[in-house]
Scaffold this motif. Structure first.
Motif, mmCIF file in Angstrom:
data_model
loop_
_atom_site.group_PDB
_atom_site.id
_atom_site.type_symbol
_atom_site.label_atom_id
_atom_site.label_comp_id
_atom_site.label_asym_id
_atom_site.label_seq_id
_atom_site.Cartn_x
_atom_site.Cartn_y
_atom_site.Cartn_z
ATOM 1 N N CYS A 1 -3.684 2.305 4.224
ATOM 2 C CA CYS A 1 -2.439 1.545 4.079
ATOM 3 C C CYS A 1 -1.810 1.210 5.417
ATOM 4 N N SER B 1 -1.828 -7.430 2.709
ATOM 5 C CA SER B 1 -1.704 -6.045 3.164
ATOM 6 C C SER B 1 -2.316 -5.081 2.148
ATOM 7 N N ILE B 2 -2.501 -3.854 2.598
ATOM 8 C CA ILE B 2 -2.713 -2.764 1.654
ATOM 9 C C ILE B 2 -1.467 -1.904 1.758
ATOM 10 N N ARG C 1 -9.756 -6.158 0.153
ATOM 11 C CA ARG C 1 -8.629 -6.727 0.884
ATOM 12 C C ARG C 1 -9.113 -7.775 1.885
ATOM 13 N N ARG D 1 -11.352 -1.562 1.098
ATOM 14 C CA ARG D 1 -11.008 -2.337 2.287
ATOM 15 C C ARG D 1 -11.665 -3.712 2.243
ATOM 16 N N THR E 1 -4.558 -9.006 -1.910
ATOM 17 C CA THR E 1 -3.531 -8.061 -1.492
ATOM 18 C C THR E 1 -3.588 -6.838 -2.406
ATOM 19 N N ILE E 2 -3.390 -5.658 -1.833
ATOM 20 C CA ILE E 2 -3.503 -4.443 -2.642
ATOM 21 C C ILE E 2 -2.232 -3.612 -2.552
#
Lengths: 332, 249
Positions: free
Chosen positions: B201, B28-29, B181, B178, B186-187
């Motif tokens: 997000c 995910s972000i 990711r 982006r 994962t960010i």
């Protein structure tokens, strides 16, 4: 590090090795030996102070430990001189590791680190001056017994050669710093400790490695001093003079550069010797010259004498920088 | 991926982080937002091991890393960047990135090659041989990202990478984040710029005065009353409601 990385070192060593055989006078040979000893101590200083950014005022602690270990082991315990050399280097690096463990654990940097190292050297000087094993104030005389196996060379020219080889070891180690992961990590810590830590650098271990390596080189200089002069007392071994000359030579020559300490030692001691000739032996006049040289360097060539040549070289080759550093040429 | 469990930190009387729990899902972000002084950076510093925790636990991929030093966490695969960029000023851009790459290889040629790859990817290609100190703010932010990426992380903790950038620079760097990711990293990011948070997000956590006050999809969270109050103050929030306009953050 490949064999090609060592190419720049060879011509310099060759010149230094041939120099004593060109019919130099005895006093010039002695000067050359002294230059090499100080250069070696400065190379040690440069590992920690130049590459690691941890400026020490107390490299005498390592120099003196190497020097005393060699002298004491030979005179009191009859240890062979070569074995004493190894022991001197090992003991010197242990002192380095010990000081590193104490200071780095508590996160000392900058002037605090400098002062603590100075204090260690002074404590060792006072102990050496008053304890029996070091011969106290009277010092230690290593009996003359010429022979290669005793590391005492009657022919000064060969002692120069020996000292040049040791400086060569220092150059190779410095080159390795320019070309290795350890060196890159050490420089990263100098530039920004937190950023280095975030990128996975074990800051404590790298610093400890650096001070140990630094101490080993400077201790080797101490052993050479003992073998050359065959006399030692506390003010010579642990006195501030060698801490100062090591850091002067490294700063004037160029911090964090391979040839800096060597250039610095040659220039400083050379200039000191010349002024001694002309000033008619006024005591301390050469130190005055040291100071002037230091001020001029810091003001006009903050990267040291080695930095001047590097900068002008870069300016000339600006067009090619992209290619040359693809070969791994960027070694600021 | 990252689980923060009832984390607290107190600085002599001031509670910077108060009993915060959150999860960053794999792939995910996830955003962390909140007004200035909310404790976001402290929470990050604890997650990365730069600040010791007073209470609570940090787990990374199921393993407890609460008291693990930062360099070991980086080896495990979580790396942080700094809000105030920290370049190795005396080194070239390439050498800066190589310091990160050395984590996965002892070989200089490999590290420099990796640095070049990562640098090119982040648009630092033309600057690789410049001194890091000569970069613009935007360049330094990219360098900060590049160095972190060179350690081959699985979790990237970004502390305000967009702060100080102009709108064009932000627009340019959003796709980069982006794409990182999309490559499986994962960010978890602290961010003030709402446009970016909305854009990037999937989940955001809102921190205020050390406490978690909201969590969820950014569009929903931004309409929540405590969040608006935290940002605008209760008076302004009440006035907005009175005027009947649905506040748009």
């Amino acid at each position: 590090m490949s064999a090609r990385d060592l190419f720049p070192i060879l011509p310099v060593l060759l010149v230094l090795a041939v120099l004593p055989f060109l019919g130099l006078s005895g006093s010039l040979l002695n000067l050359l030996i002294f230059m090499m000893i100080v250069a070696l101590a400065a190379q040690g200083w440069n590992v920690l102070g130049g590459y690691g950014g941890l400026a020490s005022f107390g490299h005498a602690a390592f120099f003196g430990t190497g020097a005393y270990a060699a002298a004491i082991l030979q005179t009191r315990y009859g240890v062979n001189a070569w074995a004493a050399l190894v022991a001197g280097v090992v003991l010197g690096s242990l002192v380095g590791a010990f000081i590193g463990l104490l200071t780095f654990r508590s996160g000392l940097k900058g002037s605090y680190f400098a002062l603590i190292t100075l204090a260690f050297a002074e404590v060792l000087r006072i102990i050496a001056n008053s304890s029996e094993i070091t011969g106290g104030g009277a010092g230690i005389v290593v009996p003359i017994d010429y022979g290669f196996e005793n590391l005492q060379l009657r022919d000064r020219r060969f002692f120069v050669l020996l000292a040049v080889i040791c400086v060569g070891v220092g150059l190779v180690i410095t080159r390795w710093l320019d070309r290795s992961k350890f060196g890159a990590y050490l420089i990263a810590i100098r530039e920004n400790e937190d950023a280095a830590r975030a990128l996975g650098v074990n800051v404590m271990n790298v610093k400890l490695g650096a001070i140990t390596l630094s101490a080993a080189l400077t201790a080797l200089a101490g052993v050479l001093y003992t073998q050359n002069f065959l006399f030692l007392d506390a003010n010579v071994a642990y006195g501030p003079w060698i801490s100062i000359e090591a850091l002067f030579a490294a700063i004037v020559g160029g911090l964090g550069t391979m040839f800096g300490p060597l250039i610095g030692a040659v220039v400083l001691l050379g200039a000191g010797e010349i002024t001694k000739e002309f000033s008619g032996g006024i005591p301390g006049f050469d130190l005055l010259v040291f100071g002037v040289i230091l001020i001029i360097t810091v003001a006009f060539a903050p990267n040291g004498l080695a930095g001047i040549s590097l900068k002008s070289f870069r300016r000339k080759t600006r067009g090619h920088t992209a290619r040359s550093s693809r070969d791994g040429g960027a070694d600021a | 991926m990252l689980e923060i469990d009832r984390l607290s930190k107190r600085f002599s009387g001031l509670v910077a982080v108060d009993d915060v729990s959150l999860r960053v899902e794999h792939g995910s972000i996830t955003g962390l937002i909140g007004p200035n002084g909310a404790g976001k950076t402290t929470l990050f510093a604890m997650s990365a091991g730069f600040v010791p925790v007073d209470a609570g636990n940090v787990r990374f991929e199921g393993a407890t890393v609460t008291s693990m030093p930062p360099h070991e966490r980086t080896r495990l695969g979580m790396v942080r960047t700094f809000q105030i960029v920290q370049p190795f000023a005396g080194l070239s851009v390439r050498e800066n990135i190589a310091v990160g790459a050395y984590l996965r290889t002892p070989d200089r040629a490999d590290a420099l090659a990796e640095a070049e790859t990562v640098g090119n990817r982040l648009g630092l290609g033309p600057m690789l041989d410049f001194a890091a100190s000569s970069l613009t703010v935007a360049g330094r932010k990219r360098l900060e990202l590049a160095r972190a990426l060179a350690t081959r992380p699985r979790l990237l903790l970004l502390d305000e990478v967009l702060a100080g950038l102009n709108p064009t620079e932000i627009r340019d760097i959003l796709p980069v984040i982006r794409s990182i990711r999309d490559d499986g990293v994962t960010i978890f990011m602290i961010e003030h710029i709402m446009q970016a948070v909305m854009n990037l997000c999937e989940t955001v956590y809102v921190l205020n005065e050390g406490k978690l006050i909201a969590e969820g999809a950014p569009a929903i969270v931004c309409g929540e009353r405590p969040v608006i109050e935290a940002y605008l103050g209760q008076g302004a929030a009440a006035r907005l409601r009175a005027e009947g306009g649905q506040p748009h953050a």
